[in-house]
Design a protein around this motif. Structure first.
Motif: not given
Length: 216
Positions: A128-147
């Motif tokens: 869900d964290i990655q899904i919500n991050g994508a929703l907030q970004l909308g469009n563009g490249w998203m980084h997958i960060h180490d927690d």
């Protein structure tokens, strides 16, 4: 960062893990007895990390004992891709001396499984964290960060802590665009790999399946 130590008691000597790039705490006598009898024990500060003792030779050293760091509690084979990396233990001096550990040695095979698990997890929308991050970004490249070292809101994390990047379109992740970050390190001063809950569970599932395949 304060140096931290593992102290492992053997019948003739102590083996001390010297300051290592992670937040490790001292192991109680209960952990010491357990690790000595079973050659495997859990990190008391991170329940998802397990240490498995190997007599030489190992990928870490031809003549020194070593610890295999793993997300699986069952002891792996010495050449298993499920091993995150190795901690090479120096031989303790006779008569109760102390010896340190060399630097963490990454297992390249684990990196391959890590990226496989994350990309598949994104495709299956398990986190869900990655899904919500994508929703907030909308469009563009998203980084997958180490927690283990989450960047401040709106900031880009250190290259050592960026596992990969993925393209987001209309708030949705496109898993086929997944690109591993070459600079990502499996272990830094903040510890070994630590994923968000959904991706961590996916990784464990992939590792368990791979371990079964390795056993034949």
């Amino acid at each position: 960062m304060h140096a931290s130590f593992f102290l492992l008691r053997s019948t003739a000597a102590y083996i001390r893990l010297q300051p290592f790039p992670s937040r490790f705490a001292s192991i109680s006598s209960r952990h010491v007895r357990h690790s000595h009898s079973n050659k495997s024990f859990t990190d008391p500060t991170r329940a998802d990390l397990h240490y498995h003792f190997f007599d030489p030779p190992s990928p870490s050293s031809s003549d020194l004992p070593a610890f295999a760091l793993s997300f699986l509690s069952s002891p792996p084979s010495s050449n298993s891709s499920t091993i995150i990396g190795w901690l090479a233990a120096a031989t303790a001096t006779r008569g109760g001396g102390e010896a340190g550990l060399n630097d963490f040695k990454e297992n390249p095979g684990f990196r391959t499984l890590l990226h496989e698990a994350i990309q598949e997890g994104l495709r299956q929308q398990v986190d869900d964290i990655q899904i919500n991050g994508a929703l907030q970004l909308g469009n563009g490249w998203m980084h997958i960060h180490d927690d283990r070292n989450i960047p401040a809101l709106g900031r880009i994390g250190d290259p050592d802590d960026i596992i990969a990047s993925v393209l987001v379109e209309d708030g949705k992740i496109r898993p086929e665009t997944y690109q591993p970050m070459p600079a990502y390190r499996l272990c830094t001063s903040d510890g070994p790999t630590q994923l968000t809950p959904g991706l961590a569970q996916k990784l464990r599932s992939i590792l368990e399946g791979h371990a079964d395949l390795e056993k034949g």
